[in-house]
Motif scaffolding. Sequence first.
Motif, PDB file in Angstrom:
ATOM      1  N   ARG A 185      -2.491  -5.904   4.878  1.00  0.00           N
ATOM      2  CA  ARG A 185      -2.100  -4.859   5.542  1.00  0.00           C
ATOM      3  C   ARG A 185      -0.788  -4.409   5.450  1.00  0.00           C
ATOM      4  O   ARG A 185      -0.479  -3.346   5.459  1.00  0.00           O
ATOM      5  N   ARG A 186       0.030  -5.456   4.818  1.00  0.00           N
ATOM      6  CA  ARG A 186       1.430  -5.050   4.685  1.00  0.00           C
ATOM      7  C   ARG A 186       1.667  -4.045   3.463  1.00  0.00           C
ATOM      8  O   ARG A 186       2.487  -3.133   3.333  1.00  0.00           O
ATOM      9  N   VAL A 187       0.912  -4.475   2.395  1.00  0.00           N
ATOM     10  CA  VAL A 187       0.862  -3.614   1.043  1.00  0.00           C
ATOM     11  C   VAL A 187       0.138  -2.118   1.454  1.00  0.00           C
ATOM     12  O   VAL A 187       0.733  -1.361   0.921  1.00  0.00           O
ATOM     13  N   GLU A 188      -0.780  -2.060   2.107  1.00  0.00           N
ATOM     14  CA  GLU A 188      -1.328  -0.888   2.554  1.00  0.00           C
ATOM     15  C   GLU A 188      -0.198   0.274   3.409  1.00  0.00           C
ATOM     16  O   GLU A 188      -0.075   1.408   2.929  1.00  0.00           O
ATOM     17  N   ALA A 189       0.623  -0.470   4.155  1.00  0.00           N
ATOM     18  CA  ALA A 189       1.604   0.330   4.746  1.00  0.00           C
ATOM     19  C   ALA A 189       2.773   1.059   3.642  1.00  0.00           C
ATOM     20  O   ALA A 189       3.471   1.950   3.963  1.00  0.00           O
ATOM     21  N   MET A 190       2.585   0.322   2.523  1.00  0.00           N
ATOM     22  CA  MET A 190       3.717   0.726   1.450  1.00  0.00           C
ATOM     23  C   MET A 190       2.971   1.931   0.606  1.00  0.00           C
ATOM     24  O   MET A 190       3.482   2.596   0.078  1.00  0.00           O
ATOM     25  N   ARG A 191       1.772   2.317   0.789  1.00  0.00           N
ATOM     26  CA  ARG A 191       1.141   3.214   0.006  1.00  0.00           C
ATOM     27  C   ARG A 191       1.671   4.517   0.113  1.00  0.00           C
ATOM     28  O   ARG A 191       1.846   4.961  -1.065  1.00  0.00           O
ATOM     29  N   PRO A 192       2.126   4.922   1.276  1.00  0.00           N
ATOM     30  CA  PRO A 192       2.739   6.679   1.282  1.00  0.00           C
ATOM     31  C   PRO A 192       4.090   6.428   0.410  1.00  0.00           C
ATOM     32  O   PRO A 192       4.353   7.344  -0.498  1.00  0.00           O
ATOM     33  N   GLY A 193       4.791   5.308   0.513  1.00  0.00           N
ATOM     34  CA  GLY A 193       5.949   5.270  -0.438  1.00  0.00           C
ATOM     35  C   GLY A 193       5.676   5.182  -1.794  1.00  0.00           C
ATOM     36  O   GLY A 193       6.229   5.958  -2.799  1.00  0.00           O
ATOM     37  N   VAL A 194       4.596   4.479  -2.202  1.00  0.00           N
ATOM     38  CA  VAL A 194       4.346   4.510  -3.598  1.00  0.00           C
ATOM     39  C   VAL A 194       3.844   5.839  -4.143  1.00  0.00           C
ATOM     40  O   VAL A 194       3.920   6.125  -5.305  1.00  0.00           O
ATOM     41  N   GLN A 195       2.948   6.388  -3.286  1.00  0.00           N
ATOM     42  CA  GLN A 195       2.547   7.789  -3.586  1.00  0.00           C
ATOM     43  C   GLN A 195       3.712   8.830  -4.023  1.00  0.00           C
ATOM     44  O   GLN A 195       3.746   9.527  -4.820  1.00  0.00           O
ATOM     45  N   LYS A 196       4.862   8.592  -3.004  1.00  0.00           N
ATOM     46  CA  LYS A 196       5.815   9.433  -3.256  1.00  0.00           C
ATOM     47  C   LYS A 196       6.550   9.114  -4.634  1.00  0.00           C
ATOM     48  O   LYS A 196       7.021  10.018  -5.417  1.00  0.00           O
ATOM     49  N   ILE A 197       6.608   7.813  -4.991  1.00  0.00           N
ATOM     50  CA  ILE A 197       7.637   7.362  -6.345  1.00  0.00           C
ATOM     51  C   ILE A 197       6.618   8.070  -7.287  1.00  0.00           C
ATOM     52  O   ILE A 197       7.192   8.562  -8.392  1.00  0.00           O
TER      53      ILE A 197
END
Length: 406
Positions: A115-127
């Motif tokens: 759940r915590r990792v999935e919340a990071m997905r938009p930020g990783v997509q931007k990177i």
Amino acid sequence: MADTLAGTAAVPEYPMARAAGCPFDPPPDLTARQDEDRLVKVRLWDGSAPWLVTRYEDQRALLLDPRVSADITRPGYPLQAAAGGGGENNASFILMDDPEHARLRRMVTAPFAIRRVEAMRPGVQKIVDDLIDEMLAESGPVDLVEAFALPVPSLVICQMLGVPYEDHDFFQENSRILIKRDAVMEDRMAAHGRLITYLDELMGEKMARPADDLLSGLVERVRSGELSRSESARMGVLLLIAGHETTANMIALGTLALLEHPEQLARLRDTDDPKRIAAAVEELLRYLTIVHNGRRRAALEDIEIGGQVIRAGEGMVMPNDLANRDPAAFAEPDRLDLGRDARRHIAFGFGVHQCLGQPLARMELQVVYGTLYRRIPTLKLAAPVESLPFKHDGSVYGVYELPVTW
């Protein structure tokens, strides 16, 4: 005491060499051992002779077996380098058994929850998108490793831990030394010492000015007495290295494998289905299995496998790359097939010691593989495959450089 067979030519050395022109496949001598027997003795750098476990089901069973120890101090444990190399004399929790392993691992489990990792997905997509924009702004060939494969996981793990990204050259340079098979002990110890000092100083800064990051969370454990400051620094080194080296190599080597299998690349490039992208990630993890030093263990009691007994005090090496090419577990295992259900692979290990960061690695690879080839559909190699510098000298396999153009 560890069995030794130094000078015995009949016992094959481990690790073994890959075949020329077959950069994605396990060494043929290793595959031959799987065809011949479930267990075979191999000779390591120090003359010790642990058992090589060749089959998928046997590796899974042993990695779950309480009679098998990951404790590097146990008699017979098959060392990857001289004591002290890579900080093995100050072992991280991955080289411990429960309950101490579980106690330390629990302290860093929450940030890697799905759940915590999935919340990071938009930020990783931007990177990922920003780095692709920078690549596309270049007029000539670029090195995908330096321009993309290394920065993606490095930026992510730095943000997660609270490590300044401007220090990435420092920690990447030292981590390369630690995972290089032929690095001398003095160089390994020096590199590990530099990283420990760096993380210890950073932990001191977090104590004075805590933030919303993983290292600041460890500071609270230190303050409560659950963790020593030196333990927190060692844990930080482990997470920093593991958080960028393996994923970076999967990005680059996975891209090369896809470029060499254009029909599979087309299947991935032409879909935006998250399930198909996730399945492709699992198959690439199985097919490549880039951790190539074998899971190392020691027997605490006698263990019988197929009529052969591993005695208490004997070591075991379990090459997951070989297990993931076992035809008894995966049909046509040497074929890259992005439509395959490869979820039972053991590229992340298995059992209580399986990779803590696998949810993060999976998410990053899903974003990368689901974006890079769609945004650069004409991506191609800018150098012959045979000229590429593969990491044959590393315990984590990949390429040092990957020149590409479009």
